[in-house]
Design a protein around this motif. Structure first.
Motif, PDB file in Angstrom:
ATOM      1  N   LEU A 148      45.230  60.686 -37.214  1.00 50.96           N
ATOM      2  CA  LEU A 148      46.020  61.655 -36.458  1.00 50.96           C
ATOM      3  C   LEU A 148      45.394  61.790 -35.072  1.00 50.96           C
ATOM      4  CD1 LEU A 148      48.184  63.857 -36.146  1.00 50.96           C
ATOM      5  CD2 LEU A 148      46.504  65.493 -37.067  1.00 50.96           C
ATOM      6  N   ILE A 149      46.178  61.511 -34.028  1.00 53.42           N
ATOM      7  CA  ILE A 149      45.705  61.618 -32.643  1.00 53.42           C
ATOM      8  C   ILE A 149      46.388  62.806 -31.991  1.00 53.42           C
ATOM      9  CG2 ILE A 149      45.635  60.509 -30.376  1.00 53.42           C
ATOM     10  CD1 ILE A 149      45.487  57.825 -31.811  1.00 53.42           C
ATOM     11  N   VAL A 150      45.586  63.758 -31.512  1.00 50.83           N
ATOM     12  CA  VAL A 150      46.113  64.928 -30.816  1.00 50.83           C
ATOM     13  C   VAL A 150      45.681  64.827 -29.353  1.00 50.83           C
ATOM     14  CG1 VAL A 150      46.188  67.456 -30.708  1.00 50.83           C
ATOM     15  CG2 VAL A 150      45.928  66.302 -32.926  1.00 50.83           C
ATOM     16  N   THR A 151      46.659  64.839 -28.455  1.00 53.47           N
ATOM     17  CA  THR A 151      46.355  64.634 -27.042  1.00 53.47           C
ATOM     18  C   THR A 151      47.215  65.524 -26.159  1.00 53.47           C
ATOM     19  OG1 THR A 151      46.320  62.987 -25.249  1.00 53.47           O
ATOM     20  CG2 THR A 151      47.993  62.705 -26.958  1.00 53.47           C
ATOM     21  N   ARG A 152      46.688  65.875 -25.007  1.00 54.41           N
ATOM     22  CA  ARG A 152      47.479  66.594 -23.987  1.00 54.41           C
ATOM     23  C   ARG A 152      48.228  65.629 -23.104  1.00 54.41           C
ATOM     24  NH1 ARG A 152      45.381  71.245 -20.286  1.00 54.41           N
ATOM     25  NH2 ARG A 152      47.538  70.912 -19.696  1.00 54.41           N
ATOM     26  N   TRP A 153      47.765  64.403 -23.024  1.00 52.74           N
ATOM     27  CA  TRP A 153      48.351  63.433 -22.094  1.00 52.74           C
ATOM     28  C   TRP A 153      48.954  62.271 -22.863  1.00 52.74           C
ATOM     29  CZ3 TRP A 153      43.034  63.300 -19.244  1.00 52.74           C
ATOM     30  CH2 TRP A 153      42.870  64.494 -18.515  1.00 52.74           C
ATOM     31  N   PHE A 154      50.233  61.992 -22.581  1.00 53.13           N
ATOM     32  CA  PHE A 154      50.894  60.852 -23.204  1.00 53.13           C
ATOM     33  C   PHE A 154      52.192  60.583 -22.444  1.00 53.13           C
ATOM     34  CE2 PHE A 154      52.686  58.294 -26.715  1.00 53.13           C
ATOM     35  CZ  PHE A 154      51.544  57.568 -27.039  1.00 53.13           C
ATOM     36  N   PRO A 155      52.591  59.324 -22.287  1.00 53.14           N
ATOM     37  CA  PRO A 155      53.815  59.024 -21.532  1.00 53.14           C
ATOM     38  C   PRO A 155      55.065  59.602 -22.188  1.00 53.14           C
ATOM     39  CG  PRO A 155      52.454  57.062 -21.795  1.00 53.14           C
ATOM     40  CD  PRO A 155      51.879  58.109 -22.697  1.00 53.14           C
ATOM     41  N   VAL A 183      50.797  60.421 -33.484  1.00 46.93           N
ATOM     42  CA  VAL A 183      50.349  61.107 -32.272  1.00 46.93           C
ATOM     43  C   VAL A 183      51.042  62.461 -32.176  1.00 46.93           C
ATOM     44  CG1 VAL A 183      50.277  61.044 -29.743  1.00 46.93           C
ATOM     45  CG2 VAL A 183      49.995  58.929 -31.057  1.00 46.93           C
ATOM     46  N   VAL A 184      50.262  63.526 -31.990  1.00 47.29           N
ATOM     47  CA  VAL A 184      50.815  64.838 -31.656  1.00 47.29           C
ATOM     48  C   VAL A 184      50.527  65.067 -30.182  1.00 47.29           C
ATOM     49  CG1 VAL A 184      50.707  67.327 -32.011  1.00 47.29           C
ATOM     50  CG2 VAL A 184      50.598  65.776 -33.982  1.00 47.29           C
ATOM     51  N   HIS A 185      51.593  65.075 -29.380  1.00 49.21           N
ATOM     52  CA  HIS A 185      51.467  65.239 -27.935  1.00 49.21           C
ATOM     53  C   HIS A 185      51.726  66.694 -27.567  1.00 49.21           C
ATOM     54  CE1 HIS A 185      53.241  64.348 -23.676  1.00 49.21           C
ATOM     55  NE2 HIS A 185      52.043  64.927 -23.609  1.00 49.21           N
ATOM     56  N   LEU A 186      50.673  67.380 -27.118  1.00 49.02           N
ATOM     57  CA  LEU A 186      50.789  68.763 -26.669  1.00 49.02           C
ATOM     58  C   LEU A 186      51.045  68.738 -25.162  1.00 49.02           C
ATOM     59  CD1 LEU A 186      47.625  70.156 -28.514  1.00 49.02           C
ATOM     60  CD2 LEU A 186      49.956  69.991 -29.397  1.00 49.02           C
ATOM     61  N   GLY A 187      52.309  68.738 -24.774  1.00 51.22           N
ATOM     62  CA  GLY A 187      52.643  68.579 -23.364  1.00 51.22           C
ATOM     63  C   GLY A 187      53.276  69.801 -22.756  1.00 51.22           C
ATOM     64  N   GLU A 188      53.181  69.881 -21.437  1.00 52.27           N
ATOM     65  CA  GLU A 188      53.841  70.966 -20.719  1.00 52.27           C
ATOM     66  C   GLU A 188      55.351  70.893 -20.959  1.00 52.27           C
ATOM     67  OE1 GLU A 188      52.510  73.399 -19.128  1.00 52.27           O
ATOM     68  OE2 GLU A 188      50.412  72.732 -19.110  1.00 52.27           O
ATOM     69  N   PRO A 189      56.010  72.027 -21.170  1.00 50.24           N
ATOM     70  CA  PRO A 189      57.447  72.020 -21.502  1.00 50.24           C
ATOM     71  C   PRO A 189      58.310  71.231 -20.521  1.00 50.24           C
ATOM     72  CG  PRO A 189      56.525  74.189 -21.895  1.00 50.24           C
ATOM     73  CD  PRO A 189      55.432  73.381 -21.230  1.00 50.24           C
ATOM     74  N   HIS A 190      57.989  71.280 -19.215  1.00 49.63           N
ATOM     75  CA  HIS A 190      58.848  70.588 -18.246  1.00 49.63           C
ATOM     76  C   HIS A 190      58.820  69.074 -18.419  1.00 49.63           C
ATOM     77  CE1 HIS A 190      54.967  70.239 -16.098  1.00 49.63           C
ATOM     78  NE2 HIS A 190      55.511  69.167 -15.567  1.00 49.63           N
ATOM     79  N   LEU A 191      57.756  68.548 -19.058  1.00 49.34           N
ATOM     80  CA  LEU A 191      57.685  67.115 -19.289  1.00 49.34           C
ATOM     81  C   LEU A 191      58.652  66.666 -20.370  1.00 49.34           C
ATOM     82  CD1 LEU A 191      53.826  66.486 -19.188  1.00 49.34           C
ATOM     83  CD2 LEU A 191      55.492  66.121 -17.367  1.00 49.34           C
TER      84      LEU A 191
END
Length: 383
Positions: free
Chosen positions: A11-18, A44-52
């Motif tokens: 399980l990969i948890v990241t703030r940055w992802f395309p 991958v669990v991508h924790l991204g800013e909502p606007h992305l």
């Protein structure tokens, strides 16, 4: 792996992802995921800013080798919304054999959560190099996040420059595993440089710490000295309008072009058409764009602070002291490259740079780390 052996689940948890909205964001994380997924079953669990995610949740990119779960998180709201991701991560952890977090912000939902599987944390974030800043609350949050790294079974830094700074946040020696550097397919001719037109390229976000305004000013200064200088800059950011205005003010609007976010294939075209790479950055924890400029055979003008100092060849690099950026030093550094009688050819620069980045060795370090932690866990379970 035996034919009937089930792949271990990572399980990969990241703030940055395309994403579709930001295809260049976290491209280095994407490359690591692709490599890891060649051996393991990856989610991958991508924790991204909502606007992305504005156009992504209903029009998601898909990959055959791994699964991506997008979780919108507004980190600027005091990190509170990150805790909404706890349930999703907990569910995924229940099915995982190993947890990999990437950048310290990704550990936010894990605060207070028991992690029962081996945990590897990889750090890229430049803020780890300096004391916490901002409001008292923001400083407290950063300190709390850094403290979470003590919980990880292994901490990886993408350079020794960054690793030395974050060693205090790990109980065990910080391992150094660099970023993947994409090798271009082009085979360059071993011919002398032609700088009849100076085709400068910059690649980074248009943010203050990268100082793209200095590259624009360098175009104007070189033009004043009689050079036919041009600049193309790949990347987007908050300074875009300001830079367009600056180029017009300096009379070089027809010599400067901002290209926005480009994908890997488009970037390869830009590296090939340029003959000098310019990035007046304050510092970099690695410097992928600088590495990729070097493997593309480009002479480089950049600062003197960051991990890239370890891998850029002084024979084809002008390292400008960051403290002297505003003394017209970027244009002077470009001129310095032009005046070198022993500047290596493009083929020579590319060959020397490519020899520094062995992808099989880099990925092998992750496999060795993962397998060691998984084996240790298995042995403990037998006792």
């Amino acid at each position: 792996m035996a034919e009937n052996e089930t792949k271990k689940r990572v399980l990969i948890v990241t703030r940055w992802f395309p994403s579709r909205s930001a295809p260049g964001t976290g491209i280095f994380v994407f490359r690591d995921v692709v490599a890891i997924a060649s051996k393991y079953d990856v989610t991958v669990v991508h924790l991204g800013e909502p606007h992305l995610f504005e156009s992504d949740l209903d029009n998601e990119l898909t990959w055959a080798k791994f699964k991506v779960i997008r979780v919108p998180v507004a980190f600027a709201s005091g990190y509170k919304s990150a805790f909404a991701a706890r349930k999703i991560i907990a569910q995924q952890l229940h099915q995982a054999d190993l947890l990999q977090t990437i950048t310290v912000g990704a550990v936010t939902p894990l605060i207070g959560m028991r992690v029962r599987v081996p945990w590897v944390h990889t750090e890229h974030w430049s803020a780890m190099l300096r004391p916490p800043h901002g409001t008292l609350r923001e400083k407290s949050i950063i300190r709390l996040l850094r403290a979470q790294l003590l919980r990880a079974d292994a901490v990886v830094a993408v350079s020794s420059y960054l690793g030395e700074a974050i060693q205090k946040y790990s109980r065990k020696p910080v391992r150094v595993i660099g970023n993947q550097v994409t090798m271009p397919d082009t085979v360059y001719a071993d011919t002398p440089w032609d700088f009849g037109m100076i085709r400068m390229l910059g690649v980074s976000n248009l943010t203050a710490s990268k100082h793209p305004e200095l590259a624009v000013c360098a175009v104007a200064q070189l033009a004043e000295r009689g050079y036919d200088a041009r600049l193309r800059w790949a990347g987007s950011g908050s300074m875009h309008k300001k830079l367009v205005t600056l180029a017009a003010k300096l009379g070089v609007a027809d010599r400067v072009e901002f290209l926005g976010q480009l994908d890997a294939a488009q970037l390869a075209v830009e590296y090939n058409r340029a003959n000098i790479f310019v990035l007046p950055t304050e510092f970099e924890t690695f410097g992928i764009a600088l590495a990729e400029a070097a493997v593309a055979g480009l002479p480089v003008v950049t600062g003197d602070t960051g991990a890239f100092v370890e891998f850029l060849d002084p024979a084809s690099t002008e390292f400008v002291p960051v403290a002297e950026y505003y003394q017209n030093r970027i244009a002077a550094a470009v001129g310095g490259l032009l005046s070198r009688t022993n500047l290596p050819t493009r083929a020579q620069i590319a060959a020397r740079a490519r020899a520094r980045f062995d992808e099989s060795d880099r990925v092998g370090k992750y496999f060795e780390l993962y397998d060691g932690l998984l084996a240790a866990r298995k042995n403990r379970a037998r006792r």
